[in-house]
Design a protein around this motif. Structure first.
Motif: not given
Length: 64
Positions: A3-4, A63
């Motif tokens: 995940k970012m 994000c």
């Protein structure tokens, strides 16, 4: 792919409004306020909005 992660520095400085604009708090309002005019300090109270070019970069950092 992992995940970012949110850029924490950006998360503390910017918020995204309901309409999708990026809001930020203006600088130059922390200290040495005596030499700044009342008009200048009053205008610094209001939040600023980033332009569309920089908004895309900031939204990526957040994000979104």
């Amino acid at each position: 792919m992992p995940k970012m992660k949110t850029h924490r520095g950006a998360a503390k400085r910017f918020k995204v409004s309901a309409s999708g604009k990026v809001k930020y708090r203006r600088g130059y309002r922390n200290h040495i306020l005596t030499k700044k005019s009342s008009k200048r300090k009053r205008h610094l109270r209001k939040d600023g909005y980033m332009n569309a070019t920089d908004s895309a970069t900031i939204k990526r950092m957040l994000c979104m």
